[in-house]
Design an enzyme around this catalytic site. Structure first.
Site, PDB file in Angstrom:
ATOM      1  CG  PHE A 182      -1.375   1.266   1.592  1.00 54.70           C
ATOM      2  CD1 PHE A 182      -3.067   0.718   0.796  1.00 54.70           C
ATOM      3  CD2 PHE A 182      -1.195   2.508   1.764  1.00 54.70           C
ATOM      4  CE1 PHE A 182      -4.044   1.962   0.528  1.00 54.70           C
ATOM      5  CE2 PHE A 182      -2.129   3.862   2.338  1.00 54.70           C
ATOM      6  CZ  PHE A 182      -3.169   3.582   1.321  1.00 54.70           C
ATOM      7  CB  THR A 346       0.760  25.358  -3.959  1.00 53.70           C
ATOM      8  OG1 THR A 346      -0.079  25.460  -4.447  1.00 53.70           O
ATOM      9  CG2 THR A 346       0.569  26.950  -3.066  1.00 53.70           C
TER      10      THR A 346
HETATM   11  C1  LIG Z   1       2.903   2.468   3.596  1.00 55.26           C
HETATM   12  C2  LIG Z   1       2.040   3.600   3.423  1.00 55.26           C
HETATM   13  N1  LIG Z   1       2.046   4.351   2.161  1.00 55.26           N
HETATM   14  C3  LIG Z   1       1.530   5.793   1.915  1.00 55.26           C
HETATM   15  C4  LIG Z   1       0.570   6.023   2.541  1.00 55.26           C
HETATM   16  C5  LIG Z   1      -0.603   6.636   1.825  1.00 55.26           C
HETATM   17  O1  LIG Z   1      -0.117   8.129   3.142  1.00 55.26           O
HETATM   18  P1  LIG Z   1      -1.657   9.296   3.329  1.00 55.26           P
HETATM   19  O2  LIG Z   1      -2.470   8.110   3.332  1.00 55.26           O
HETATM   20  O3  LIG Z   1      -1.194  10.209   3.595  1.00 55.26           O
HETATM   21  O4  LIG Z   1      -1.522   9.593   1.282  1.00 55.26           O
HETATM   22  C6  LIG Z   1       0.064   4.896   4.274  1.00 55.26           C
HETATM   23  C7  LIG Z   1      -0.941   4.969   4.597  1.00 55.26           C
HETATM   24  O5  LIG Z   1      -1.976   4.520   5.640  1.00 55.26           O
HETATM   25  C8  LIG Z   1       1.407   3.394   3.781  1.00 55.26           C
HETATM   26  O6  LIG Z   1       0.378   3.045   5.473  1.00 55.26           O
END
Ligand SMILES: Cc1ncc(COP(=O)(O)O)c(C=O)c1O
Length: 465
Positions: A182, A346
């Protein structure tokens, strides 16, 4: 901290209570509220306890999806708000890329650079996790193309073709990611996210390679031989995919991976796996991006989860957000974008968050919170092992590093019911993967919080047995 905090959960209604339900209805007229659990009273929340609008006080073992580093309303952070010298940083949000405040370099040095991963002296701030990864991917593509060109002067054809989304200006490059990973929900990140279909459905994506992430057996120390074989299988697949995608004309510019797959189900891999993967990336000329958005900030007992790998040169890019309060990514010098406005937006972060982060880091050091996490984490994992032995048909695969722990429940429906029952007894938990519960307390979660949690969790399980 002990005096400042409440002494335990206190429940007045089921959750969501009547006031939460009323507010959900009101907000439902404005937004989709399908994901809203309940409404919170952040003024009354303290330390490890989140208070809701119906006056229920719950031990928070999920902390806003793992993003509260030192608990609610920490006195050190409240004090920062009362310092008149800090007011302008809260009131005036600058466009950091063009008009940074005078103290910006000093504050970055004091906060983010003081915890920079090994081999990295440069950091780019951003707003959230997805935004950090999205820009990190762009940095990898820019680096890769300049490497292919042998210089950083684009041709006229590059410049005209990119304006109509065609090559060579928009090249067919790819990022290799892992099944179950993820990395966020923006378009580029989503192409590397493979945890749940609902995140991806109906959104166009890229033809980028997806490697299997090792499916290990737990406890890791009991299955070293089997797990090493599984990891070798996945690494072999990674190399095959890199070769295949190069032959397809879509070379892999970068590899992105979480040190522990979080949203996808708390899947671990060994330090050797990551070392070998880093070497494969180097061998094939791909950048190596370690996404520490969820693992970073101390929950594994080290500030960065990749520190457990014991490498001097663990990555080319390390992205962060959540417990770091600001998003962003560290990178090796070569991945610095060569021209202005290529990595840009920005706000490019928020300097007031760097003030908070500097103070959070002071608290972590002053209160030895990483040692505390290691201690609480051991107690938590030990407690989970005991519960797993007590309820073998219900629980399995207890696992974790520091307090970054998880356990599997026999099926999805039972998992969800446990989370709701625990909530009504005053403990907030989160799910991940198909049937896991993940534990994501703040760094101020002490051993006595662990025991408090385990007692309540045990009561919930006993009811289900
Ligand atoms: C490993 C990882 N990368 C990226 C993200 C994305 O972060 P955001 O929800 O702040 O966009 C998450 C969010 O849970 C995450 O656990």
């Amino acid at each position: 901290q002990v005096e400042f905090e409440y002494d335990g959960p206190s429940m007045k209604t089921q959750v969501p209570g009547p006031r939460s339900q009323e507010l959900t209805k009101q907000l439902g007229d404005i937004q989709n509220v399908g994901a809203v659990h309940f409404f919170c009273n952040y003024e009354e929340s303290r330390g490890n306890y989140l208070v809701d609008v119906d006056g229920n006080r719950m031990l928070d073992v999920y902390t806003q999806i793992s993003s509260i580093p030192i608990g609610y309303n920490h006195p050190a952070l409240l004090k920062l708000m009362t310092n008149p010298n800090n007011l302008s940083a809260f009131v005036n949000r600058p466009a950091l890329g063009i008009l940074p405040p005078e103290n910006f370099p000093d504050k970055l040095t004091e906060s983010l650079l003081s915890v920079a991963p090994s081999g990295m002296t440069r950091v780019q701030t951003m707003a959230c996790g997805s935004c950090s990864n999205e820009n990190a991917y762009k940095a990898m593509f820019i680096w890769y193309r300049n490497k292919e060109r042998g210089h950083n002067t684009p041709s006229d054809e590059d410049l005209s073709s990119c304006m109509i989304n065609q090559g060579p200006g928009c090249p067919d490059l790819s990022i290799l990611s892992f099944m179950g990973g993820f990395h966020g929900r923006t378009m580029g990140c989503l192409a590397t996210t493979h945890s749940k279909a609902i995140h991806k459905l109906d959104v166009p994506s890229f033809d980028w390679p997806i490697a299997p992430f090792p499916k290990l057996q737990y406890p890791l120390e009991e299955f070293t031989r089997e797990n090493a074989q599984e990891e070798a299988r996945c690494l072999e697949e990674v190399e095959d995919l890199i070769v295949k995608w190069r032959q397809k004309g879509k070379p892999v510019a970068g590899i992105v991976i979480e040190p522990i797959q979080a949203e996808g189900g708390d899947n671990h891999a060994s330090p050797d796996f990551f070392k070998n993967l880093r070497n494969i990336a180097r061998k094939h000329g791909c950048a190596f991006h370690v996404d520490e958005v969820q693992t970073g900030g101390g929950a594994t007992g080290k500030f960065w989860a990749h520190e457990h790998w014991g490498m001097d040169d663990p990555a080319d890019i390390v992205s962060f957000s959540k417990k770091l309060l600001t998003g962003g990514y560290y990178h090796r010098d070569e991945l610095q974008a060569d021209k202005p406005y290529r990595i840009f937006n920005t706000w490019m972060g928020d300097p007031s968050k760097n003030l908070f982060l500097a103070e959070v880091l002071n608290v972590i050091r002053r209160e030895n919170l990483l040692e505390e996490v290691t201690r609480s984490g051991k107690a938590l994992l030990h407690g989970l092992y005991e519960l797993q032995a007590q309820y073998p048909g219900l629980l399995s695969r207890a696992r974790g590093q520091g307090t970054f722990c998880a356990i599997d429940i026999r099926d999805d429906a039972t998992r969800n019911s446990i989370i709701l029952k625990a909530r009504d007894k005053g403990v907030l938990l989160g799910g991940c993967g198909e049937r896991s519960i993940r534990f994501r307390p703040a760094l101020v979660f002490k051993e006595y919080h662990v025991h408090l949690f385990l007692n309540i969790f045990n009561d919930v399980l006993a009811q289900l047995k």
